[in-house]
Scaffold this motif. Structure first.
Motif, mmCIF file in Angstrom:
data_model
loop_
_atom_site.group_PDB
_atom_site.id
_atom_site.type_symbol
_atom_site.label_atom_id
_atom_site.label_comp_id
_atom_site.label_asym_id
_atom_site.label_seq_id
_atom_site.Cartn_x
_atom_site.Cartn_y
_atom_site.Cartn_z
ATOM 1 N N ASP A 1 0.830 -1.209 0.000
ATOM 2 C CA ASP A 1 0.000 0.000 0.000
ATOM 3 C C ASP A 1 0.866 1.261 0.000
ATOM 4 O OD1 ASP A 1 -2.333 -1.450 -0.040
ATOM 5 O OD2 ASP A 1 -2.648 -1.364 2.133
ATOM 6 N N GLU A 2 1.958 1.229 0.752
ATOM 7 C CA GLU A 2 2.851 2.394 0.782
ATOM 8 C C GLU A 2 3.538 2.601 -0.558
ATOM 9 O OE1 GLU A 2 4.375 2.817 5.387
ATOM 10 O OE2 GLU A 2 5.272 1.257 4.121
ATOM 11 N N LEU A 3 3.875 1.507 -1.221
ATOM 12 C CA LEU A 3 4.493 1.628 -2.544
ATOM 13 C C LEU A 3 3.548 2.353 -3.501
ATOM 14 C CD1 LEU A 3 6.760 1.030 -4.530
ATOM 15 C CD2 LEU A 3 5.767 -1.241 -4.893
ATOM 16 N N LYS A 4 2.268 1.996 -3.453
ATOM 17 C CA LYS A 4 1.281 2.674 -4.303
ATOM 18 C C LYS A 4 1.116 4.135 -3.899
ATOM 19 C CE LYS A 4 -1.440 -1.533 -5.115
ATOM 20 N NZ LYS A 4 -2.747 -2.208 -4.875
ATOM 21 N N LYS A 5 1.051 4.367 -2.594
ATOM 22 C CA LYS A 5 0.837 5.727 -2.082
ATOM 23 C C LYS A 5 1.987 6.664 -2.451
ATOM 24 C CE LYS A 5 0.703 8.226 2.342
ATOM 25 N NZ LYS A 5 0.704 8.076 3.823
ATOM 26 N N PHE A 6 3.214 6.235 -2.174
ATOM 27 C CA PHE A 6 4.351 7.133 -2.387
ATOM 28 C C PHE A 6 4.793 7.182 -3.848
ATOM 29 C CE2 PHE A 6 4.687 6.337 2.226
ATOM 30 C CZ PHE A 6 4.679 7.653 2.654
ATOM 31 N N SER A 7 4.418 6.185 -4.618
ATOM 32 C CA SER A 7 4.716 6.223 -6.049
ATOM 33 C C SER A 7 3.953 7.345 -6.740
ATOM 34 C CB SER A 7 4.377 4.880 -6.701
ATOM 35 O OG SER A 7 5.252 3.870 -6.260
ATOM 36 N N LYS A 8 2.814 7.715 -6.171
ATOM 37 C CA LYS A 8 2.006 8.790 -6.758
ATOM 38 C C LYS A 8 2.707 10.143 -6.656
ATOM 39 C CE LYS A 8 -2.432 6.520 -5.841
ATOM 40 N NZ LYS A 8 -3.710 6.585 -5.084
ATOM 41 N N LYS A 9 3.670 10.252 -5.760
ATOM 42 C CA LYS A 9 4.391 11.508 -5.596
ATOM 43 C C LYS A 9 5.552 11.647 -6.584
ATOM 44 C CE LYS A 9 3.375 12.287 -0.712
ATOM 45 N NZ LYS A 9 2.786 13.639 -0.933
ATOM 46 N N LEU A 10 5.910 10.543 -7.236
ATOM 47 C CA LEU A 10 7.032 10.571 -8.178
ATOM 48 C C LEU A 10 6.625 11.260 -9.470
ATOM 49 C CD1 LEU A 10 8.178 6.861 -7.689
ATOM 50 C CD2 LEU A 10 8.959 8.905 -6.456
ATOM 51 N N LEU B 1 10.583 4.802 -1.795
ATOM 52 C CA LEU B 1 11.152 4.743 -0.448
ATOM 53 C C LEU B 1 11.716 6.102 -0.047
ATOM 54 C CD1 LEU B 1 11.744 2.818 1.916
ATOM 55 C CD2 LEU B 1 13.935 2.282 0.828
ATOM 56 N N ALA B 2 12.336 6.787 -0.996
ATOM 57 C CA ALA B 2 12.830 8.136 -0.730
ATOM 58 C C ALA B 2 11.686 9.063 -0.328
ATOM 59 C CB ALA B 2 13.549 8.685 -1.966
ATOM 60 N N GLU B 3 10.556 8.936 -1.003
ATOM 61 C CA GLU B 3 9.400 9.777 -0.671
ATOM 62 C C GLU B 3 8.855 9.458 0.715
ATOM 63 O OE1 GLU B 3 7.854 12.369 -2.003
ATOM 64 O OE2 GLU B 3 9.413 12.513 -3.527
ATOM 65 N N LYS B 4 8.900 8.193 1.100
ATOM 66 C CA LYS B 4 8.468 7.849 2.462
ATOM 67 C C LYS B 4 9.404 8.472 3.487
ATOM 68 C CE LYS B 4 7.550 4.052 5.671
ATOM 69 N NZ LYS B 4 7.389 2.584 5.870
ATOM 70 N N ARG B 5 10.698 8.422 3.222
ATOM 71 C CA ARG B 5 11.666 9.021 4.147
ATOM 72 C C ARG B 5 11.478 10.541 4.230
ATOM 73 N NH1 ARG B 5 17.590 7.316 2.787
ATOM 74 N NH2 ARG B 5 17.964 8.303 4.816
ATOM 75 N N LEU B 6 11.152 11.171 3.114
ATOM 76 C CA LEU B 6 10.886 12.607 3.125
ATOM 77 C C LEU B 6 9.649 12.919 3.956
ATOM 78 C CD1 LEU B 6 11.680 13.311 -0.614
ATOM 79 C CD2 LEU B 6 12.818 14.414 1.331
ATOM 80 N N TYR B 7 8.658 12.047 3.876
ATOM 81 C CA TYR B 7 7.448 12.191 4.689
ATOM 82 C C TYR B 7 7.792 12.059 6.176
ATOM 83 C CZ TYR B 7 3.041 10.746 6.868
ATOM 84 O OH TYR B 7 1.955 10.621 7.709
ATOM 85 N N LEU B 8 8.606 11.081 6.518
ATOM 86 C CA LEU B 8 9.005 10.870 7.917
ATOM 87 C C LEU B 8 9.854 12.022 8.445
ATOM 88 C CD1 LEU B 8 9.930 7.059 7.758
ATOM 89 C CD2 LEU B 8 7.865 8.078 8.766
#
Length: 314
Positions: free
Chosen positions: A18-27, A281-288
């Motif tokens: 689910d996170e892969l789908k979520k953060f892929s949308k930010k790319l 994964l980079a986008e998740k880290r930016l979110y964190l």
């Protein structure tokens, strides 16, 4: 990439489906010449050589390049094969030539490599930039080799476009324990201070870095990327060679360390990463990073030696 089961104390950052789908949308992807506003503080998920012609001119204050080293290595969906010293140098120059136009006249460049890759790197860089130094940092990890010296160091080549560039020496001093605490004729500490944790001195940064810890499973910054750079290492580069609100470009972003540290330190960033999982994964880290701006080993505005306990500075 499938997630692995991890122990409770393991803080390694993964992506669920689910996170892969979520953060892929930010790319983002580029198909035409981009304006700076199109790419600022974004992660571009494309092959570097596809993107290069679409980047704006002269927008980068600091370029951090951490490409696949000249060895056989897999990076999730990407595989890199070892080349001859001269072929690898030619490969570097192919993208350096095009990245060069994105740099401001005052920009600095930091180019990463291991001992073997470093044979090729200056052959390409000296044609286009002023090479100012080679930083060697201790990469203490692994159990060693039986028939050779253990590889426990890497290099970072420091270059500039011109003789006008940023270098904030006071921002990257290292707090070190004092081995020989000299005192002046009045018995007062000479260039060092006493604390409950011992005697310490702020020292000027050198081109030998022994205070870096490689990310491992119990560190919150750790990811599953096989060649992840420590946030502390990138923080040294960013603080030394950029100012707040400057723009930092990383054309081989990996799991996002450069963008994350830039955000934590009040800089703008642009990251390019071909692998979708690592880009997300980079986008998740930016979110964190919105909630946790801490950089391990950088406390109270100072870099600290490994295995020391930072304390507030007066």
């Amino acid at each position: 990439m499938k997630n692995k089961r991890v122990a409770t104390r393991n803080k390694t950052i993964f992506l669920s489906d689910d996170e892969l789908k979520k953060f892929s949308k930010k790319l983002i992807k580029l198909n035409n010449k981009a304006e700076l506003s199109d790419i600022l503080n974004k992660t571009i998920c494309q092959d570097l050589f596809t993107v290069l012609d679409y980047l704006p001119d002269a927008f980068v204050d600091l370029l951090i390049v951490d490409p696949p080293y000249n060895l056989n290595k897999s990076f999730n969906s990407i595989k890199f094969k070892e080349q001859s010293i001269f072929d690898y140098s030619e490969w570097i120059e192919k993208f350096i030539i095009k990245l060069k136009r994105t740099l401001k006249p005052t920009a600095s460049i930091y180019f990463c490599g291991d001992w073997h890759t470093s044979i090729s790197i200056p052959l390409a860089l000296e044609k286009h930039f002023i090479i100012r130094n080679r930083i060697t940092w201790e990469r203490e990890k692994g159990r060693g080799a039986k028939s050779n010296w253990k590889n426990s160091s890497e290099d970072i080549w420091f270059c500039t476009v011109s003789n006008k560039y940023t270098f904030n020496v006071d921002a990257v001093k290292l707090m070190k324990k004092v081995i020989a605490p000299y005192r002046d004729e009045n018995g007062k500490p000479k260039d060092w201070s006493d604390s409950l944790n011992g005697k310490y001195r702020l020292t000027h940064p050198s081109n030998i870095w022994t205070d870096i810890s490689i990310p491992f499973w119990s560190m919150p910054e750790n990811t599953i990327h096989p060649t992840q750079k420590p946030e502390k290492l990138i923080a040294k580069i960013i603080l030394a060679s950029s100012n707040e609100n400057d723009i930092i470009l990383d054309p081989f972003l990996g799991s996002g360390t450069t963008s994350v540290v830039a955000k934590k330190l009040g800089r703008n960033y642009v990251g390019i990463e071909k692998d979708k999982y690592f880009a997300a994964l980079a986008e998740k880290r930016l979110y964190l990073a919105d909630e946790n701006k801490k950089i391990q080993g950088f406390e109270y505005g100072v870099f600290w030696e490994r295995n020391t306990k930072p304390f507030p500075l007066e």
